[in-house]
Scaffold this active site. Structure first.
Site, PDB file in Angstrom:
ATOM      1  N   PRO A  86       0.836  -1.204   0.000  1.00  0.00           N
ATOM      2  CA  PRO A  86       0.000   0.000   0.000  1.00  0.00           C
ATOM      3  C   PRO A  86       0.868   1.250   0.000  1.00  0.00           C
ATOM      4  CG  PRO A  86       0.072  -0.967   2.201  1.00  0.00           C
ATOM      5  CD  PRO A  86       0.799  -1.918   1.286  1.00  0.00           C
ATOM      6  N   THR A 163      -2.668  -1.213   9.211  1.00  0.00           N
ATOM      7  CA  THR A 163      -1.347  -0.675   9.523  1.00  0.00           C
ATOM      8  C   THR A 163      -1.311  -0.262  10.986  1.00  0.00           C
ATOM      9  OG1 THR A 163      -0.938   0.071   7.262  1.00  0.00           O
ATOM     10  CG2 THR A 163       0.307   1.159   9.011  1.00  0.00           C
ATOM     11  N   ARG A 172       9.428  13.345   8.608  1.00  0.00           N
ATOM     12  CA  ARG A 172      10.104  13.154   7.326  1.00  0.00           C
ATOM     13  C   ARG A 172      10.664  14.503   6.890  1.00  0.00           C
ATOM     14  NH1 ARG A 172       5.246   9.135   5.122  1.00  0.00           N
ATOM     15  NH2 ARG A 172       5.295   7.859   7.022  1.00  0.00           N
ATOM     16  N   HIS A 263       8.125   0.177   8.036  1.00  0.00           N
ATOM     17  CA  HIS A 263       7.453   1.180   7.201  1.00  0.00           C
ATOM     18  C   HIS A 263       8.430   1.843   6.227  1.00  0.00           C
ATOM     19  CE1 HIS A 263       3.328   2.963   7.136  1.00  0.00           C
ATOM     20  NE2 HIS A 263       3.932   3.817   6.316  1.00  0.00           N
ATOM     21  N   ARG A 266      10.105   5.029   7.293  1.00  0.00           N
ATOM     22  CA  ARG A 266       9.361   6.286   7.272  1.00  0.00           C
ATOM     23  C   ARG A 266       8.687   6.618   8.604  1.00  0.00           C
ATOM     24  NH1 ARG A 266       8.443   7.886   1.849  1.00  0.00           N
ATOM     25  NH2 ARG A 266       6.273   8.581   2.058  1.00  0.00           N
ATOM     26  N   GLY A 295      10.137  -3.673   3.013  1.00  0.00           N
ATOM     27  CA  GLY A 295      11.223  -2.753   3.307  1.00  0.00           C
ATOM     28  C   GLY A 295      12.504  -3.084   2.582  1.00  0.00           C
ATOM     29  N   ILE A 297      13.061  -4.248  -0.559  1.00  0.00           N
ATOM     30  CA  ILE A 297      13.104  -5.290  -1.590  1.00  0.00           C
ATOM     31  C   ILE A 297      13.349  -4.634  -2.942  1.00  0.00           C
ATOM     32  CG2 ILE A 297      11.823  -7.128  -2.748  1.00  0.00           C
ATOM     33  CD1 ILE A 297      12.543  -7.806   0.125  1.00  0.00           C
ATOM     34  N   ARG A 298      14.452  -5.012  -3.578  1.00  0.00           N
ATOM     35  CA  ARG A 298      14.830  -4.387  -4.835  1.00  0.00           C
ATOM     36  C   ARG A 298      15.219  -5.387  -5.915  1.00  0.00           C
ATOM     37  NH1 ARG A 298      12.534  -1.228  -2.378  1.00  0.00           N
ATOM     38  NH2 ARG A 298      13.131   0.899  -1.763  1.00  0.00           N
ATOM     39  N   ARG A 318       7.995   1.255  -3.169  1.00  0.00           N
ATOM     40  CA  ARG A 318       8.603   2.343  -3.937  1.00  0.00           C
ATOM     41  C   ARG A 318       8.888   1.962  -5.395  1.00  0.00           C
ATOM     42  NH1 ARG A 318      11.212   3.160   1.297  1.00  0.00           N
ATOM     43  NH2 ARG A 318      10.958   5.312   2.075  1.00  0.00           N
TER      44      ARG A 318
END
Length: 368
Positions: A86, A163, A172, A263, A266, A295, A297-298, A318
């Site tokens: 989300p 959440t 932030r 998160h 964040r 968190g 994962i690329r 992201r």
């Protein structure tokens, strides 16, 4: 006069390349809103570093000529152990926003999580064709949060994700410095106009943070989770659990799945990366509770790392927004295609034919 050739760039080969293309087209304030994190962004950096500390012990002399990345999550079959996380306000990245991303998720055969703060209403997102989960923030107004649950059910969402790590938005600093506000045409479409309008007004800080402070209830407790469990028959997921003791309490409260997450860095800056706690949380909940890692994962390799450490799957946030910014629906499809191809490659090279076999892999950490 010879016409100028306008060719599309070559397809991105990594999610890093997708991010770079998105960064080139996103307005700086939006880029910071998506990429940034809380405080000094220690947890943001730690998420990536912690994943890169995990090394796999591959098995050999296994027939891996036929492989499958398919899996079961919460009663449904998916093409790979991954769900779109989300993420608020997809329309910041592209006019088609969540609708384009959901269509891409449907094409990839993975679930899409519609956020409370999505920029299209949950009904339109669910109609885009993906298996849709709905993410719920605990709003101060009980009637409004119950209405969101009922709307998600009526729209055909197949799971509810609460959440639990956002009593208010973390500090932030990029957004504060930018005085970030939502541009015209981007709203919290699931909320009333009055509830969402504050995110368009900045008073020397982040308007989005101000909006959430007015809207979210910092009083959420285990009693509320137990009440929510009685109010819906949908599978219930808690997002934002890091302590194994909290994971055990969640199971007692009737929760079906947990998202192990800080998160994306964040919220509490300095919160431990979820990947560090996965084995302990798996031990605390047993095999009856699904675990998803969120968190940092690329890559498909990261998905395999998560599986080997005890996860049933991962969330990706992201990179989906980067794909959306870079090339709309096609960009999100490319992100998910890359993850699928990389997971299949890593799976086979590790000597595994299935997701179940991947969960039996051994891991070592850098320095061990």
């Amino acid at each position: 006069m010879t016409p100028v050739s306008r060719t599309r760039p070559a397809p991105a080969l990594t999610l890093g390349e997708v991010e770079a293309r998105a960064a080139a087209v996103l307005p700086p304030g939006v880029r910071d809103f998506v990429a940034g994190a809380a405080g000094q962004e220690l947890s943001l950096a730690a998420n990536r570093a912690a994943l890169d500390e995990v090394f796999l012990v591959p098995r050999v002399l296994r027939d891996v000529s036929v492989r499958s990345t398919g899996c079961e999550l919460l009663g449904s079959q998916f093409a790979m152990p991954l769900a779109v996380a989300p993420v608020a306000y997809h329309r910041l990245a592209h006019p088609d926003g969540e609708l384009a991303a959901a269509r891409a998720a449907a094409a990839a055969g993975v679930p899409f999580t519609a956020a409370t703060l999505s920029s299209f209403p949950v009904e339109e997102i669910a109609a885009a064709g993906a298996t849709t989960w709905f993410q719920l923030y605990w709003l101060k107004d009980r009637a409004r949060r119950l209405d969101l649950v009922r709307r998600a059910e009526a729209a055909g969402c197949t799971a509810l994700m609460l959440t639990v790590d956002v009593p208010w938005m973390g500090r932030r600093l990029r957004d504060i410095r930018n005085g970030f506000t939502l541009p015209a045409g981007v709203t919290a479409a699931n909320l009333t106009e009055a509830a969402g309008s504050a995110a368009h007004r900045a008073n020397g800080g982040s308007a989005v943070a101000g909006h959430t402070a007015l809207t979210f209830a910092p009083s959420l407790t285990w009693a509320d989770v137990e009440e929510l469990r009685t109010l819906t028959a949908l599978p219930l997921i808690l997002k934002g659990v890091l302590d194994p003791a909290d994971a055990a309490l969640a199971v007692r409260a009737g929760v079906d799945a947990l998202v192990v997450s800080n998160h994306g860095g964040r919220q509490l800056d300095g919160a431990v990366p979820g990947v560090r706690l996965l084995p302990e949380i798996r031990q605390a909940v047993g095999e009856g509770c699904r675990l998803l890692l969120d968190g940092g994962i690329r890559s498909g390799l990261d998905v395999l790392r998560a599986l080997a450490l005890g996860a049933d799957g991962v969330l990706v946030g992201r990179p989906v927004v980067w794909g959306l910014a870079a090339d709309g629906e096609a960009g999100v499809r490319r992100v998910l295609e890359l993850l699928a191809a990389e997971l299949d490659d890593a799976l086979g090279l590790a000597g595994c034919r299935t997701v179940a076999e991947a969960r039996a892999l051994r891991t070592v950490r850098r320095g061990e």
